[in-house]
Scaffold this motif. Structure first.
Motif, PDB file in Angstrom:
ATOM      1  N   SER A   3       0.739  -1.082   0.149  1.00 26.02           N
ATOM      2  CA  SER A   3       0.123  -0.007   0.072  1.00 26.02           C
ATOM      3  C   SER A   3       0.539   1.229  -0.056  1.00 26.02           C
ATOM      4  CB  SER A   3      -0.861  -0.140   1.005  1.00 26.02           C
ATOM      5  OG  SER A   3      -0.420   0.158   2.454  1.00 26.02           O
ATOM      6  N   VAL A   4       1.987   1.111   0.447  1.00 26.43           N
ATOM      7  CA  VAL A   4       2.956   2.346   0.436  1.00 26.43           C
ATOM      8  C   VAL A   4       3.811   2.377  -0.731  1.00 26.43           C
ATOM      9  CG1 VAL A   4       4.645   3.368   1.881  1.00 26.43           C
ATOM     10  CG2 VAL A   4       3.021   2.309   3.210  1.00 26.43           C
ATOM     11  N   PHE A   5       4.397   1.256  -1.100  1.00 27.02           N
ATOM     12  CA  PHE A   5       5.189   1.198  -2.420  1.00 27.02           C
ATOM     13  C   PHE A   5       4.730   0.022  -3.336  1.00 27.02           C
ATOM     14  CE2 PHE A   5       9.400  -0.415  -4.163  1.00 27.02           C
ATOM     15  CZ  PHE A   5       9.685   0.804  -4.934  1.00 27.02           C
ATOM     16  N   GLY A   6       3.916   0.324  -4.236  1.00 27.31           N
ATOM     17  CA  GLY A   6       3.467  -0.531  -5.189  1.00 27.31           C
ATOM     18  C   GLY A   6       4.303  -1.708  -5.479  1.00 27.31           C
ATOM     19  N   PRO A   7       5.533  -1.427  -6.063  1.00 24.32           N
ATOM     20  CA  PRO A   7       6.273  -2.351  -6.544  1.00 24.32           C
ATOM     21  C   PRO A   7       6.605  -3.476  -5.633  1.00 24.32           C
ATOM     22  CG  PRO A   7       7.195  -0.573  -7.522  1.00 24.32           C
ATOM     23  CD  PRO A   7       6.047  -0.100  -6.620  1.00 24.32           C
ATOM     24  N   ALA A   8       6.297  -3.327  -4.295  1.00 26.38           N
ATOM     25  CA  ALA A   8       6.667  -4.312  -3.162  1.00 26.38           C
ATOM     26  C   ALA A   8       5.755  -5.260  -3.215  1.00 26.38           C
ATOM     27  CB  ALA A   8       6.522  -3.697  -1.701  1.00 26.38           C
ATOM     28  N   ARG A   9       4.621  -5.312  -4.282  1.00 25.21           N
ATOM     29  CA  ARG A   9       3.769  -6.538  -4.324  1.00 25.21           C
ATOM     30  C   ARG A   9       4.556  -7.512  -5.222  1.00 25.21           C
ATOM     31  NH1 ARG A   9       2.770  -2.619  -8.421  1.00 25.21           N
ATOM     32  NH2 ARG A   9       2.459  -3.526 -10.367  1.00 25.21           N
ATOM     33  N   LEU A  10       5.598  -7.396  -5.994  1.00 29.78           N
ATOM     34  CA  LEU A  10       6.561  -8.340  -6.534  1.00 29.78           C
ATOM     35  C   LEU A  10       6.939  -9.373  -5.425  1.00 29.78           C
ATOM     36  CD1 LEU A  10       8.468  -5.882  -9.327  1.00 29.78           C
ATOM     37  CD2 LEU A  10       6.475  -7.435  -9.520  1.00 29.78           C
ATOM     38  N   LEU A  11       7.284  -9.009  -4.370  1.00 30.78           N
ATOM     39  CA  LEU A  11       7.547  -9.874  -3.517  1.00 30.78           C
ATOM     40  C   LEU A  11       6.623 -10.952  -2.919  1.00 30.78           C
ATOM     41  CD1 LEU A  11       9.589  -7.568  -0.987  1.00 30.78           C
ATOM     42  CD2 LEU A  11      10.604  -9.047  -2.743  1.00 30.78           C
ATOM     43  N   GLN A  12       5.580 -10.797  -3.559  1.00 32.11           N
ATOM     44  CA  GLN A  12       4.302 -11.885  -3.259  1.00 32.11           C
ATOM     45  C   GLN A  12       4.249 -12.840  -4.657  1.00 32.11           C
ATOM     46  OE1 GLN A  12       1.173  -8.901  -2.381  1.00 32.11           O
ATOM     47  NE2 GLN A  12       0.875 -10.371  -0.764  1.00 32.11           N
TER      48      GLN A  12
END
Length: 356
Positions: free
Chosen positions: A11-20
């Motif tokens: 929710s804070v840093f969109g590209p962090a979803r790649l870690l999922q």
């Protein structure tokens, strides 16, 4: 850890979803395992036991004095990477823990002044193998809609239900054989680790691209494995640390894995085969390992317990026969065994998954 970190930061840093994404996690696990082991393993050389030479072993003098037991380093890295990169369930965590325990029993023998002896090591292997088989059956049955455990077998369309007693017997034999044949194959620089690497990559691809993919599994008439992507990440984590070790173990080797590495790798390969739900997959991933080391175990067992002598003119492990009787160099053994394993792997995976 990274998976949950990605969820928290999305929710804070969109590209962090790649870690999922399991694809991203597999890449991270593979490369992190390689880099950590390749860079840090030499720093442990002075702290590892050193090979004292093994009686009746070809070129034992070449190995004498080299650091051994390196499995304690790269298997520990493997466990840490799994904790960091893979959101493991209880079964996956248990198998990773038992893999580390297999390493520990081997490492304690590596560093012991007097060998523990084959009977003690065999008993410890048996305990770990039985524990793993029970663990598999419990969690697979728990997640099964009807509470039963099934094998999918070559040339059989429908899965076959397996009772508890039979599953534990088959699982224990497969795991024990995988441990000991892998250990027997660890006698030529880079041979065991290269063959195991082929098995790991094959299994990782099976988990991620076939069993873990709903449509592909349905098309090939094999059971879908919901945790397949996770098992793929675990397999590639082990492949990464093994690559890092092989960087230093390639001929001429600077370090050896010892029983700490070979026993843990053998256990892990056997465990991954049980995860697939088809015990015959071991023939596709490790046939050369089984022939190289397994026939020697059969020869010794028949002679010792039944006074039956077979393969009188063949030295075992088979790589010793090829070097002594055929004059193959260590590099020739490695390359030719690797070629045979690749040919067998491609052929049998095609047969097992397509002919249903």
């Amino acid at each position: 850890m990274l998976y949950y970190l990605g969820s928290a930061l999305e929710s804070v840093f969109g590209p962090a979803r790649l870690l999922q994404s399991y694809t991203v996690l597999i890449v991270i696990a593979l490369y992190l395992g390689f880099v950590l082991t390749q860079r840090l393993l030499p720093r442990f050389y002075d702290h590892l036991p050193h090979d004292r030479g093994r009686e009746f072993t070809e070129h034992a003098a070449d190995a004498k004095g080299k650091p051994t037991g390196a499995g304690v380093v790269f298997i520990s890295f493997f466990v840490l990477i799994c904790l960091l990169c893979v959101p493991m369930n209880w079964l996956q965590g248990g198998i990773v823990a038992l893999t580390w325990l297999s390493m520990l029993t081997g490492y304690l023998d590596d560093r012991s002044v007097n060998s523990w002896g084959e009977y003690l090591k065999g008993f410890l292997d048996l305990v770990i193998c039985v524990a793993a088989s029970v663990l598999f059956y419990y969690f697979i049955a728990k997640d099964s809609p009807d509470g039963k455990v099934y094998y999918w077998l070559p040339f059989v369309t429908d899965p076959v239900a397996v009772p508890l007693w039979l599953y534990i017997i088959v699982g224990t034999i497969l795991l024990w054989a995988s441990i000991n044949t892998t250990n027997c194959t660890d006698g030529v620089d880079g041979l065991s680790s290269t063959l195991v690497l082929v098995a790991l990559i094959s299994l990782g691809c099976i988990f991620y691209f076939i069993l873990g993919h709903t449509d592909v599994a349905s098309y090939l008439l094999v059971p879908h494995l919901e945790s397949g992507a996770g098992w793929g990440a675990i397999a590639f984590a082990m492949a990464g640390v093994l690559m890092g070790y092989l960087w230093h173990n390639a001929f001429p080797s600077k370090v050896m894995m010892g029983d700490a590495g070979s026993r843990a790798l053998g256990f892990f390969i056997g465990a991954c085969v049980l995860v697939t739900g088809n015990p015959f997959v071991i023939l596709a991933t490790s046939s050369v390992i089984f022939i190289n080391g397994g026939l020697g175990l059969v020869k010794v067992a028949l002679l010792r317990f039944f006074k039956i002598s077979i393969f009188k003119n063949v030295r075992f492990p088979l790589h010793d026969h090829m070097r002594k009787q055929r004059g193959w160099s260590a590099t020739q053994v490695l390359i030719k065994f690797l070629i045979v394993q690749l040919l067998v792997t491609v052929a049998l995976i095609g047969v097992f998954f397509k002919i249903r």
